[in-house]
Design a protein around this motif. Structure first.
Motif, PDB file in Angstrom:
ATOM      1  N   ALA A  59       0.835  -1.203   0.000  1.00  0.00           N
ATOM      2  CA  ALA A  59       0.000   0.000   0.000  1.00  0.00           C
ATOM      3  C   ALA A  59       0.870   1.253   0.000  1.00  0.00           C
ATOM      4  N   MET A  60       0.537   2.199  -0.876  1.00  0.00           N
ATOM      5  CA  MET A  60       1.303   3.442  -0.949  1.00  0.00           C
ATOM      6  C   MET A  60       0.414   4.532  -1.545  1.00  0.00           C
ATOM      7  N   GLY A  61       0.745   5.773  -1.249  1.00  0.00           N
ATOM      8  CA  GLY A  61       0.021   6.916  -1.792  1.00  0.00           C
ATOM      9  C   GLY A  61      -0.854   7.633  -0.782  1.00  0.00           C
ATOM     10  N   LEU A  62      -0.888   7.159   0.458  1.00  0.00           N
ATOM     11  CA  LEU A  62      -1.789   7.733   1.457  1.00  0.00           C
ATOM     12  C   LEU A  62      -1.443   9.191   1.767  1.00  0.00           C
ATOM     13  N   GLN A  63      -0.150   9.512   1.857  1.00  0.00           N
ATOM     14  CA  GLN A  63       0.227  10.888   2.182  1.00  0.00           C
ATOM     15  C   GLN A  63      -0.303  11.869   1.142  1.00  0.00           C
ATOM     16  N   ASP A  64      -0.183  11.532  -0.127  1.00  0.00           N
ATOM     17  CA  ASP A  64      -0.695  12.418  -1.178  1.00  0.00           C
ATOM     18  C   ASP A  64      -2.215  12.468  -1.164  1.00  0.00           C
ATOM     19  N   ALA A  65      -2.852  11.359  -0.814  1.00  0.00           N
ATOM     20  CA  ALA A  65      -4.312  11.348  -0.718  1.00  0.00           C
ATOM     21  C   ALA A  65      -4.793  12.285   0.386  1.00  0.00           C
ATOM     22  N   LEU A  66      -4.136  12.268   1.530  1.00  0.00           N
ATOM     23  CA  LEU A  66      -4.544  13.133   2.634  1.00  0.00           C
ATOM     24  C   LEU A  66      -4.276  14.603   2.315  1.00  0.00           C
ATOM     25  N   THR A  67      -3.164  14.875   1.658  1.00  0.00           N
ATOM     26  CA  THR A  67      -2.882  16.257   1.252  1.00  0.00           C
ATOM     27  C   THR A  67      -3.957  16.766   0.303  1.00  0.00           C
ATOM     28  N   TYR A  68      -4.368  15.920  -0.613  1.00  0.00           N
ATOM     29  CA  TYR A  68      -5.455  16.272  -1.533  1.00  0.00           C
ATOM     30  C   TYR A  68      -6.731  16.598  -0.774  1.00  0.00           C
ATOM     31  N   LEU A  69      -7.121  15.747   0.148  1.00  0.00           N
ATOM     32  CA  LEU A  69      -8.362  15.969   0.891  1.00  0.00           C
ATOM     33  C   LEU A  69      -8.282  17.236   1.738  1.00  0.00           C
ATOM     34  N   GLU A  70      -7.112  17.531   2.287  1.00  0.00           N
ATOM     35  CA  GLU A  70      -6.944  18.732   3.113  1.00  0.00           C
ATOM     36  C   GLU A  70      -7.109  20.015   2.318  1.00  0.00           C
ATOM     37  N   HIS A  71      -6.652  20.033   1.074  1.00  0.00           N
ATOM     38  CA  HIS A  71      -6.626  21.263   0.294  1.00  0.00           C
ATOM     39  C   HIS A  71      -7.764  21.372  -0.720  1.00  0.00           C
ATOM     40  N   LEU A  72      -8.639  20.402  -0.759  1.00  0.00           N
ATOM     41  CA  LEU A  72      -9.675  20.361  -1.782  1.00  0.00           C
ATOM     42  C   LEU A  72     -10.660  21.518  -1.624  1.00  0.00           C
ATOM     43  N   HIS A  73     -10.857  22.293  -2.700  1.00  0.00           N
ATOM     44  CA  HIS A  73     -11.812  23.395  -2.704  1.00  0.00           C
ATOM     45  C   HIS A  73     -12.071  23.822  -4.139  1.00  0.00           C
ATOM     46  N   PHE A  74     -13.159  24.528  -4.345  1.00  0.00           N
ATOM     47  CA  PHE A  74     -13.492  25.095  -5.655  1.00  0.00           C
ATOM     48  C   PHE A  74     -13.309  26.603  -5.600  1.00  0.00           C
ATOM     49  N   THR A  75     -12.611  27.157  -6.578  1.00  0.00           N
ATOM     50  CA  THR A  75     -12.440  28.606  -6.658  1.00  0.00           C
ATOM     51  C   THR A  75     -13.634  29.214  -7.387  1.00  0.00           C
ATOM     52  N   PRO A  76     -13.896  30.505  -7.160  1.00  0.00           N
ATOM     53  CA  PRO A  76     -14.976  31.170  -7.910  1.00  0.00           C
ATOM     54  C   PRO A  76     -14.801  31.032  -9.413  1.00  0.00           C
ATOM     55  N   ARG A  77     -13.570  31.101  -9.892  1.00  0.00           N
ATOM     56  CA  ARG A  77     -13.310  30.969 -11.324  1.00  0.00           C
ATOM     57  C   ARG A  77     -13.699  29.581 -11.816  1.00  0.00           C
ATOM     58  N   GLN A  81     -16.457  28.563 -14.650  1.00  0.00           N
ATOM     59  CA  GLN A  81     -16.142  27.729 -15.816  1.00  0.00           C
ATOM     60  C   GLN A  81     -17.142  26.584 -15.953  1.00  0.00           C
ATOM     61  N   LEU A  82     -17.478  25.953 -14.834  1.00  0.00           N
ATOM     62  CA  LEU A  82     -18.460  24.876 -14.892  1.00  0.00           C
ATOM     63  C   LEU A  82     -19.822  25.399 -15.351  1.00  0.00           C
ATOM     64  N   GLN A  83     -20.208  26.553 -14.850  1.00  0.00           N
ATOM     65  CA  GLN A  83     -21.495  27.133 -15.248  1.00  0.00           C
ATOM     66  C   GLN A  83     -21.503  27.519 -16.719  1.00  0.00           C
ATOM     67  N   GLY A  84     -20.337  27.885 -17.253  1.00  0.00           N
ATOM     68  CA  GLY A  84     -20.269  28.287 -18.657  1.00  0.00           C
ATOM     69  C   GLY A  84     -20.189  27.138 -19.639  1.00  0.00           C
ATOM     70  N   MET A  85     -20.077  25.921 -19.156  1.00  0.00           N
ATOM     71  CA  MET A  85     -19.954  24.762 -20.048  1.00  0.00           C
ATOM     72  C   MET A  85     -21.261  24.409 -20.732  1.00  0.00           C
ATOM     73  N   GLY A  86     -22.374  24.755 -20.115  1.00  0.00           N
ATOM     74  CA  GLY A  86     -23.670  24.389 -20.670  1.00  0.00           C
ATOM     75  C   GLY A  86     -24.153  23.027 -20.245  1.00  0.00           C
ATOM     76  N   LEU A  87     -23.279  22.231 -19.617  1.00  0.00           N
ATOM     77  CA  LEU A  87     -23.657  20.880 -19.207  1.00  0.00           C
ATOM     78  C   LEU A  87     -24.477  20.870 -17.927  1.00  0.00           C
ATOM     79  N   PHE A  88     -24.381  21.933 -17.143  1.00  0.00           N
ATOM     80  CA  PHE A  88     -25.032  21.966 -15.838  1.00  0.00           C
ATOM     81  C   PHE A  88     -26.161  22.999 -15.789  1.00  0.00           C
ATOM     82  N   ASP A  89     -26.753  23.283 -16.930  1.00  0.00           N
ATOM     83  CA  ASP A  89     -27.792  24.308 -16.965  1.00  0.00           C
ATOM     84  C   ASP A  89     -29.004  23.936 -16.112  1.00  0.00           C
ATOM     85  N   GLN A  90     -29.262  22.649 -15.973  1.00  0.00           N
ATOM     86  CA  GLN A  90     -30.424  22.214 -15.187  1.00  0.00           C
ATOM     87  C   GLN A  90     -30.051  21.831 -13.758  1.00  0.00           C
ATOM     88  N   ALA A  91     -28.787  22.016 -13.384  1.00  0.00           N
ATOM     89  CA  ALA A  91     -28.362  21.647 -12.035  1.00  0.00           C
ATOM     90  C   ALA A  91     -29.048  22.538 -11.003  1.00  0.00           C
TER      91      ALA A  91
END
Length: 444
Positions: A59-77, A81-91
């Motif tokens: 087993a390997m990769g846990l440290q990078d997995a935890l770092t990912y979970l700690e820093h995970l966020h969505f920026t306004p930009r 971008q997601l809203q401008g794709m047209g795929l989520f118009d009905q979301a």
């Protein structure tokens, strides 16, 4: 038309939220619209079967997995971008609100890095609101699968090469991306390699990079200065401790000249690298000519070829391992929902059925027992999955490469000899607890 957001593909901490498959986001939107997003869900990451001729995984990769979970966020930009794709118009509006406020608040249980694991055993378990646990699947599989593959191959190479051989990770040019090259270097070092040629990986890990020279340097000096020896002399002027690459033209002739120069005292040679030809015969010849130096081999080596070289009597002190270490048969880990809202779930698909409920691995000297997380270990058993993150807060301190190397070595040494075999290993006995089997039968 969607406008590109960058002139080149790069990856930073702010980008991690979008390193995911589209269907994770579409499912999140569906959960938000249908009132399921905040249901507590449990997903487990495991492999259904081991790669061919693998008796275990490291087993390997846990440290990078935890770092990912700690820093995970969505920026306004990113949300724009997601809203401008047209795929989520009905979301639903709730979906966008969740993205804007995103922070991983779940808990993680995992097997410590460097631990041997087997098919059907969870390497980690995510317990979080459904929409959060769904989003992280892609990245977790990417990092855990790849680093577990590299660590396993590195452990197998250390196993066959023996504790005294020098193992160098040379895979950067063949890894699947610059990011993969960094992951591969760390996983290889953590599982028993001595050094990596990747400069950035070595510096970030507090290690010293290691390498020799390329054929290009020898060819350049041969073409301009006239002799192969001029290339050796020039390189040693600046790097007197580095091994010399002697197979560009005629390996034996180069070794004979070096031996003569050593004998008369005009040159010191610390080591040489052989990258082609009959490595058994050439290493034996070089050893006879230069008995006091280190001889390294490289050139598409893996654990099978290294074992064959040793069996045939090659006189080698170390190996540079690249392509076969960082590529090859994948570790095909999967990430499956096993419980939601306190209700166990399972998948019944043919050849892809899963066991329901939150689980624990109970290890004893004789075998592993896969049971429910609510079960207690039997006499002589040790539970492997440990809490490493709680309510989004990391509980696991970073471990040194020395600690991971030691755990990996101990994990492999504890395995029966037939499991350590690099060809045709016997399957490891993983039993299913009575409680887990009863739960499965009740849901069927």
């Amino acid at each position: 038309m969607i406008t590109p957001t960058a002139s080149r593909l790069t990856l930073g901490l702010d980008d991690l939220a979008l390193v995911t498959d589209l269907y994770q986001l579409t499912m999140m939107a569906c959960y938000a619209g249908e009132g399921l997003a905040e249901q507590t869900a449990c997903f487990e990451l495991f492999v259904r079967r081991l790669p061919p001729d693998f008796g275990y995984l490291i087993a390997m990769g846990l440290q990078d997995a935890l770092t990912y979970l700690e820093h995970l966020h969505f920026t306004p930009r990113q949300i724009e971008q997601l809203q401008g794709m047209g795929l989520f118009d009905q979301a639903p509006a709730a979906f966008w609100q969740q993205l804007a406020q995103f922070k991983f608040t779940g808990s993680v249980w995992a097997v410590p890095e460097g631990t041997a694991v087997f098919a059907q055993e969870p390497l980690l378990r995510i317990e979080a609101p459904l929409w959060q646990a769904q989003l992280v699947e892609t990245f977790l599989l990417n990092t855990i699968n790849y680093q577990t593959l590299i660590a396993t191959r590195a452990a197998r190479l250390r196993q066959v090469a023996g504790p005294g051989a020098t193992l160098l990770e040379f895979g950067t040019r063949r890894a699947f991306s610059p990011q993969a090259a960094l992951w591969a270097a760390r996983a290889a070092l953590a599982a028993g390699f001595d050094a990596t040629s990747n400069v950035l990986a070595a510096l970030q890990l507090g290690e010293k990079p290691s390498g020799t020279m390329a054929h290009a340097l020898v060819m350049a000096f041969k073409a301009t200065a006239g002799t192969e020896d001029e290339a050796f002399t020039a390189f040693q002027r600046y790097f007197p401790q580095a091994p010399l690459l002697i197979d560009t033209f005629d390996t034996v002739a180069a070794a004979e000249r070096l031996a003569q120069q050593v004998q008369v005292g005009s040159r010191q040679v610390r080591g040489v690298r052989l990258d082609s030809g009959d490595l058994v015969a050439l290493s034996q010849t070089v050893r006879r000519l230069l008995p006091d130096i280190q001889i390294f081999a490289s050139g598409d080596l893996d654990e099978v070829t290294v074992a064959a070289l040793i069996a045939q009597g090659a006189s080698l002190d170390g190996y540079g391992i690249g392509t076969k270490l960082v590529t090859g048969n994948p570790v095909n880990g999967v990430y499956k929902l096993v419980e939601i809202g306190g209700q166990p779930t399972l998948k019944r698909s043919q050849d892809k059925a899963t066991y329901p409920g939150r689980k624990q691995i109970f290890r004893s000297v004789q075998a592993d027992r896969l049971g429910l997380a609510t079960e207690s270990p039997l006499t002589g058993e040790v539970p492997l999955l440990q809490p490493v993150m709680e309510q989004g807060q990391r509980r696991l301190a970073s471990e040194s490469l020395a600690q991971l190397r030691q755990r990996t070595a101990q994990s492999v040494q504890a395995l029966a000899p037939d499991l350590q075999s690099i060809t045709g290993p016997h399957p490891y006995p993983v039993t299913i607890s009575e409680s887990l089997e009863a739960l499965r039968q009740s849901l069927l």
